[in-house]
Design a protein around this motif. Structure first.
Motif, mmCIF file in Angstrom:
data_model
loop_
_atom_site.group_PDB
_atom_site.id
_atom_site.type_symbol
_atom_site.label_atom_id
_atom_site.label_comp_id
_atom_site.label_asym_id
_atom_site.label_seq_id
_atom_site.Cartn_x
_atom_site.Cartn_y
_atom_site.Cartn_z
ATOM 1 N N MET A 1 26.635 53.827 -33.550
ATOM 2 C CA MET A 1 26.961 53.598 -34.965
ATOM 3 C C MET A 1 25.798 52.914 -35.676
ATOM 4 S SD MET A 1 29.262 54.750 -36.642
ATOM 5 C CE MET A 1 29.121 53.710 -38.107
ATOM 6 N N THR A 2 25.397 51.787 -35.098
ATOM 7 C CA THR A 2 24.275 51.067 -35.719
ATOM 8 C C THR A 2 23.039 51.959 -35.757
ATOM 9 O OG1 THR A 2 25.204 49.171 -34.595
ATOM 10 C CG2 THR A 2 23.135 48.831 -35.733
ATOM 11 N N GLY A 3 22.875 52.740 -34.692
ATOM 12 C CA GLY A 3 21.729 53.640 -34.628
ATOM 13 C C GLY A 3 21.721 54.617 -35.789
ATOM 14 N N LEU A 4 22.862 55.192 -36.053
ATOM 15 C CA LEU A 4 22.996 56.152 -37.149
ATOM 16 C C LEU A 4 22.685 55.492 -38.483
ATOM 17 C CD1 LEU A 4 23.711 59.018 -36.499
ATOM 18 C CD2 LEU A 4 26.003 58.613 -37.416
ATOM 19 N N LEU A 5 23.187 54.266 -38.614
ATOM 20 C CA LEU A 5 22.954 53.516 -39.844
ATOM 21 C C LEU A 5 21.458 53.267 -40.032
ATOM 22 C CD1 LEU A 5 24.329 51.936 -42.167
ATOM 23 C CD2 LEU A 5 24.137 49.920 -40.712
ATOM 24 N N LEU A 6 20.811 52.844 -38.927
ATOM 25 C CA LEU A 6 19.376 52.578 -38.978
ATOM 26 C C LEU A 6 18.612 53.819 -39.403
ATOM 27 C CD1 LEU A 6 18.718 50.435 -35.802
ATOM 28 C CD2 LEU A 6 18.152 49.829 -38.133
ATOM 29 N N LEU A 7 18.999 54.946 -38.803
ATOM 30 C CA LEU A 7 18.307 56.187 -39.103
ATOM 31 C C LEU A 7 18.457 56.526 -40.580
ATOM 32 C CD1 LEU A 7 16.739 58.536 -37.855
ATOM 33 C CD2 LEU A 7 18.907 59.754 -37.665
ATOM 34 N N SER A 8 19.688 56.377 -41.109
ATOM 35 C CA SER A 8 19.867 56.738 -42.515
ATOM 36 C C SER A 8 19.085 55.791 -43.418
ATOM 37 C CB SER A 8 21.343 56.786 -42.915
ATOM 38 O OG SER A 8 22.141 56.258 -41.917
ATOM 39 N N ILE A 9 19.049 54.499 -43.057
ATOM 40 C CA ILE A 9 18.259 53.569 -43.869
ATOM 41 C C ILE A 9 16.795 53.972 -43.838
ATOM 42 C CG2 ILE A 9 17.426 51.188 -44.041
ATOM 43 C CD1 ILE A 9 20.081 50.239 -43.024
ATOM 44 N N TYR A 10 16.346 54.352 -42.645
ATOM 45 C CA TYR A 10 14.931 54.695 -42.495
ATOM 46 C C TYR A 10 14.581 55.911 -43.345
ATOM 47 C CZ TYR A 10 10.437 54.860 -40.193
ATOM 48 O OH TYR A 10 9.103 54.821 -39.942
ATOM 49 N N VAL A 11 15.422 56.942 -43.268
ATOM 50 C CA VAL A 11 15.161 58.161 -44.038
ATOM 51 C C VAL A 11 15.232 57.864 -45.532
ATOM 52 C CG1 VAL A 11 16.032 60.457 -44.579
ATOM 53 C CG2 VAL A 11 15.933 59.684 -42.202
ATOM 54 N N ALA A 12 16.239 57.093 -45.924
ATOM 55 C CA ALA A 12 16.376 56.749 -47.339
ATOM 56 C C ALA A 12 15.139 55.988 -47.807
ATOM 57 C CB ALA A 12 17.630 55.912 -47.560
ATOM 58 N N ALA A 13 14.654 55.066 -46.969
ATOM 59 C CA ALA A 13 13.490 54.269 -47.349
ATOM 60 C C ALA A 13 12.260 55.144 -47.490
ATOM 61 C CB ALA A 13 13.237 53.179 -46.307
ATOM 62 N N PHE A 14 12.169 56.154 -46.627
ATOM 63 C CA PHE A 14 11.027 57.076 -46.705
ATOM 64 C C PHE A 14 10.940 57.686 -48.099
ATOM 65 C CE2 PHE A 14 9.619 61.498 -46.564
ATOM 66 C CZ PHE A 14 8.378 61.378 -45.990
ATOM 67 N N PHE A 15 12.083 58.211 -48.564
ATOM 68 C CA PHE A 15 12.060 58.869 -49.868
ATOM 69 C C PHE A 15 11.927 57.857 -51.002
ATOM 70 C CE2 PHE A 15 13.932 62.237 -47.274
ATOM 71 C CZ PHE A 15 13.081 63.258 -47.632
ATOM 72 N N LEU A 16 12.622 56.744 -50.858
ATOM 73 C CA LEU A 16 12.576 55.721 -51.900
ATOM 74 C C LEU A 16 11.134 55.243 -52.102
ATOM 75 C CD1 LEU A 16 14.511 54.003 -53.714
ATOM 76 C CD2 LEU A 16 14.128 52.184 -52.038
ATOM 77 N N CYS A 17 10.497 54.854 -50.989
ATOM 78 C CA CYS A 17 9.117 54.363 -51.080
ATOM 79 C C CYS A 17 8.212 55.436 -51.651
ATOM 80 C CB CYS A 17 8.591 53.941 -49.716
ATOM 81 S SG CYS A 17 9.451 52.549 -49.039
ATOM 82 N N PHE A 18 8.470 56.688 -51.255
ATOM 83 C CA PHE A 18 7.646 57.784 -51.737
ATOM 84 C C PHE A 18 7.703 57.865 -53.257
ATOM 85 C CE2 PHE A 18 7.552 62.331 -52.965
ATOM 86 C CZ PHE A 18 6.202 62.533 -52.793
ATOM 87 N N PHE A 19 8.941 57.848 -53.773
ATOM 88 C CA PHE A 19 9.056 58.004 -55.220
ATOM 89 C C PHE A 19 8.541 56.778 -55.956
ATOM 90 C CE2 PHE A 19 12.069 61.323 -53.877
ATOM 91 C CZ PHE A 19 11.421 62.383 -54.505
ATOM 92 N N VAL A 20 8.815 55.605 -55.407
ATOM 93 C CA VAL A 20 8.310 54.394 -56.059
ATOM 94 C C VAL A 20 6.784 54.419 -56.087
ATOM 95 C CG1 VAL A 20 8.064 51.896 -55.817
ATOM 96 C CG2 VAL A 20 10.303 52.963 -55.525
ATOM 97 N N SER A 21 6.188 54.738 -54.941
ATOM 98 C CA SER A 21 4.726 54.696 -54.886
ATOM 99 C C SER A 21 4.143 55.781 -55.773
ATOM 100 C CB SER A 21 4.252 54.880 -53.454
ATOM 101 O OG SER A 21 4.097 56.243 -53.173
ATOM 102 N N ARG A 22 4.826 56.913 -55.822
ATOM 103 C CA ARG A 22 4.306 58.013 -56.600
ATOM 104 C C ARG A 22 4.206 57.649 -58.068
ATOM 105 N NH1 ARG A 22 5.436 64.201 -55.840
ATOM 106 N NH2 ARG A 22 4.024 64.863 -57.479
ATOM 107 N N PHE A 23 5.224 56.914 -58.549
ATOM 108 C CA PHE A 23 5.234 56.652 -59.979
ATOM 109 C C PHE A 23 4.692 55.279 -60.338
ATOM 110 C CE2 PHE A 23 8.564 59.864 -59.354
ATOM 111 C CZ PHE A 23 7.914 60.883 -60.028
#
Ligand SMILES: Nc1ncnc2c1ncn2[C@@H]1O[C@H](COP(=O)(O)OP(=O)(O)O)[C@@H](O)[C@H]1O
Ligand SMILES: [Mg+2]
Lengths: 436, 268
Positions: A1-23
């Motif tokens: 469970m925690t693993g799944l949560l970690l993975l989703s946070i990680y993936v979400a952070a990937f896109f979030l950081c991408f868009f933040v850095s992009r703009f």
């Protein structure tokens, strides 16, 4: 469970950081060079450069997640922790004549790592005493318990109460709620259930953070690292373990290269050697070195000798094949030119074939070093007196996860440094690589 | 110096799947010392094969090559090669590449140094001695290749499309350089090219080869190489005979190419 949560946070952070850095912060990190002016980058591999900001963010994120999902003391955002403190609940026992009685149970949930916390005098703190309670009236008696976080506890109804299962009584309510055998209720601080046999059972809420057994907090890992450096583990300091592994790898790799490269040259230069060694090399190439560990132990025992021979074999075929393809990669025009300039066979070998095969040999060396490093750890897992692999294997048997983590991080860093070192040598010895 | 005898050379390649290619059939030629001969022909007519046989990289199935009194059995320093590209040693700088031949003979750098320096000056690379090969342009690399070949003092220089990979302007400059070097050193040169103009400009003798089997089709003796030494090659190209000969040879090669195409189509 925690693993799944970690993975989703990680993936979400990937896109979030991408868009933040992009703009927002793109300009800070973009190099102004020729490549930055290319408009077509998607599909042009040469125009794709690692975004260093992303690399930094990625590493920082891993660290933040590590802190957030362990019981770290670092003042950073944290996931919900395990319950710690006192809870109180009641259970209702119903006697054989239908009479009921309530008993109150106090449970103190203490930090699991309490034995690692030092008091002001530097002594380990003891398991805390049970909360005070008095047995109370009726046949169901009040009780108090201590339980470590992430632990669980069965309430000793059988030992406490005057009328128990044997006397025909059974627990029917938890905190006033009717509960069947096998059922459970949530209370603040954990979950309370009845076992299949009707005994109340308390599990304090574990939260989202991982227990020390699964993942120790960064600062614990660091202090373990320091302790390993100072005091060592299993008679050897961390440096000695690391050096033991490294030494095996370097020796095995050197012997493998010393034999493998001439072997590869021979295979690339003469029909007889090509024919003679081809079956052996082609047969040994796909055999993973790990599969040879048992045989090496049978033949050479568990000492240094068997490990170095194993690593020698791991490097040998890779280096032989690298040298062979280095020879076959010589442009025939260069060899012809050298002959026309009056070079003898041995001069051709030294002045043309060897230098020309250097790029291939360096590529082979990087692969071989990687394989050797992986193999030595595996070989040490099986049997060794010292070495990083041995250290993490033994530590895992004693559930010393922090040592395991220290070992894994070191193995990764050293493997990376080896690769960086070989690439550095490559730039010195093969400056023309990729430029022709 | 001695002349080069190409004596009734035939070359057959046996193909792995059975069958064979007759790359050369009964080619005979006599090249005098100091002659500059250019070789033209449609691709696949055996030019490279012929040059490789002269260089000694291939043994002919029939016939023999003689340089003066000596029969050629393998590569040797008296027959230097200049390749189209990729034959320089990237792990050596310009000076080391050019000194390669003397170095292999065991001549000390002290002894070979002045000659190497002179050659680098002749090819215009005196300021690039310490440069790495990959830092040079294609034209500069070919000049290094020329200098390297000359530093070894061969009797015969064999060139297989040496200027084929260069752009038109660089190529023109290099053509002048080849002519000047030829005059200065008096070497025997065989130069393969697929450019009719280049063959005319640089060939004292011009050999047109025909394919399937590779053979000598026609031979010319031309004045343009001598005219070109020390002169602007563009003036030479304006010579009336130049365009006439060029058209004649172009037509000849066109015909051969069309015949090949026709045969290939018929085969299909
Ligand atoms: N090693 C070889 N094996 C088989 N056939 C070859 C080989 N080398 C050349 N040939 C054939 O010989 C003929 C002449 O080739 P080549 O001398 O390279 O022609 P050119 O240089 O005039 O273009 C071609 O038909 C080619 O396919
Ligand atoms: Mg050719």
């Amino acid at each position: 469970m925690t693993g799944l949560l970690l993975l989703s946070i990680y993936v979400a952070a990937f896109f979030l950081c991408f868009f933040v850095s992009r703009f927002a912060v793109q300009k800070l990190f973009t190099k102004k060079d020729f490549t930055s002016l290319k408009t077509v980058t998607f599909g042009d591999e040469s125009a794709v450069q690692a975004n260093r900001a992303a690399s930094v963010l990625s590493v920082v994120l891993v660290f933040l997640l590590w802190v957030a999902f362990t019981n770290s003391i670092l003042p950073l955002p944290k996931a919900t922790g395990p319950f710690v403190g006192e809870v109180q609940f009641t259970y209702t026992s119903t006697g054989p004549e239908g009479q009921t009685d309530d008993a109150t149970v106090k449970i103190l949930v203490y930090p699991e790592d309490i034995q690692f916390y030092k008091d002001t005098a530097g002594n380990p703190m003891a398991i805390p005493p049970k909360p005070a309670t008095d047995p109370g009236d009726g046949f169901a008696k009040n009780d108090s318990l201590v339980v470590p976080r992430y632990g669980s506890k069965v309430i000793n109804v059988l030992g406490n109460d005057e009328i128990t299962k044997r006397g025909g009584a059974k627990v029917t309510h938890l905190n006033g709620q009717a509960v069947a055998f096998g059922g459970s209720v949530d209370i603040s601080g954990g979950s309370l259930s009845l076992t299949e046999k009707g005994t109340p059972f308390f599990v304090p809420s574990p939260g989202l953070r991982m227990a020390r057994l699964y993942l120790p907090a960064p600062e614990l890992t660091l202090s373990r690292f320091l302790q390993l450096n100072a005091e060592g583990y299993r008679n050897f300091t961390l440096l000695e373990h690391t050096w033991a592994s490294l030494q095996r790898v370097v020796l095995g790799f050197l012997f493998g290269t010393l034999i493998g490269v001439p072997l590869g040259y021979a295979m690339g230069l003469t029909n007889w050697s090509r024919g003679w060694f081809d079956p052996i090399v082609e047969f040994m190439r796909p055999v993973p070195p790990l599969a040879l560990i048992p045989l090496m132990i049978i033949w050479f025992g568990i000492g240094e000798q068997s490990k170095i021979i194993l690593l020698f074999l791991a490097a040998l075929w890779i280096m032989a094949i690298a040298a062979r393809s280095g020879v076959s990669g010589v442009a025939i025009a260069k060899v012809h030119a050298a002959y026309s300039l009056g070079a003898s066979k041995s001069q051709i070998l030294r002045k043309v074939i060897v230098p020309n095969s250097l790029p291939e040999i360096f590529t082979g060396a990087r692969v071989a070093m990687g394989v050797c490093w992986g193999t030595v750890v595996a070989a040490e897992l099986v049997a060794a007196e010292k070495g990083l692999g041995m250290m993490i294997m033994v530590a895992s048997k004693f559930q010393l996860t922090d040592i395991v983590i220290v070992g894994i991080i070191l193995i990764g860093i050293i493997g990376f440094l080896i690769d960086v070192g070989i690439r550095w040598l490559e730039r010195i010895f093969v400056p023309w690589k990729g430029k022709i | 110096m001695s002349g080069l005898m190409i004596d009734n050379i035939s070359m057959r390649f046996d193909l792995p799947g059975g069958g064979s290619v007759q790359a050369l059939k009964n080619v005979s030629l006599n090249i005098k010392a100091g002659e500059l001969m250019s070789v033209l022909g449609p691709s696949g007519c055996g030019k490279t094969t012929l040059l490789n046989i002269v260089a000694g990289f291939l043994a002919p199935t029939e016939g023999q090559i003689r340089l003066g009194e000596n029969v050629v059995h393998g590569p040797g320093p008296e027959r230097g090669m200049v390749f189209q590209q990729g034959a320089l040693f990237e792990w050596m700088n310009v000076r080391d590449n050019v000194s390669f031949g003397p170095d292999m003979k065991g001549v000390s750098r002290k002894q070979s140094g002045p000659k190497v320096d002179h050659l680098l000056e002749v090819v215009g690379l005196q300021d690039f001695k310490e440069k790495a090969i990959y830092e040079l342009s294609g034209g500069m690399q070919q000049r290094v290749a020329l200098a390297r070949c000359l530093a070894n003092e061969p009797d015969v220089i064999l060139m297989d499309e040496p200027l084929g990979a260069l752009d038109a302007l660089t190529r023109e400059k290099m053509q002048s350089l080849v002519l000047d070097l030829w005059k200065e050193t008096g070497k025997t040169i065989i130069l393969i090219t697929h450019s009719v103009e280049e063959a005319l400009l640089l060939g004292e003798r011009l050999l047109v080869m025909a394919p399937r089997p590779g053979r000598i089709h026609k031979e010319y003796n031309l004045p343009f190489a001598d005219l070109g030494v020390g002169n602007d090659l563009r003036d030479v190209k304006r010579h009336a005979d130049f365009s006439i000969t060029r058209e004649e040879i172009l037509g000849m090669i066109w015909e051969m190419e069309e015949e090949i195409m026709g045969r290939t189509e018929a085969a299909q």
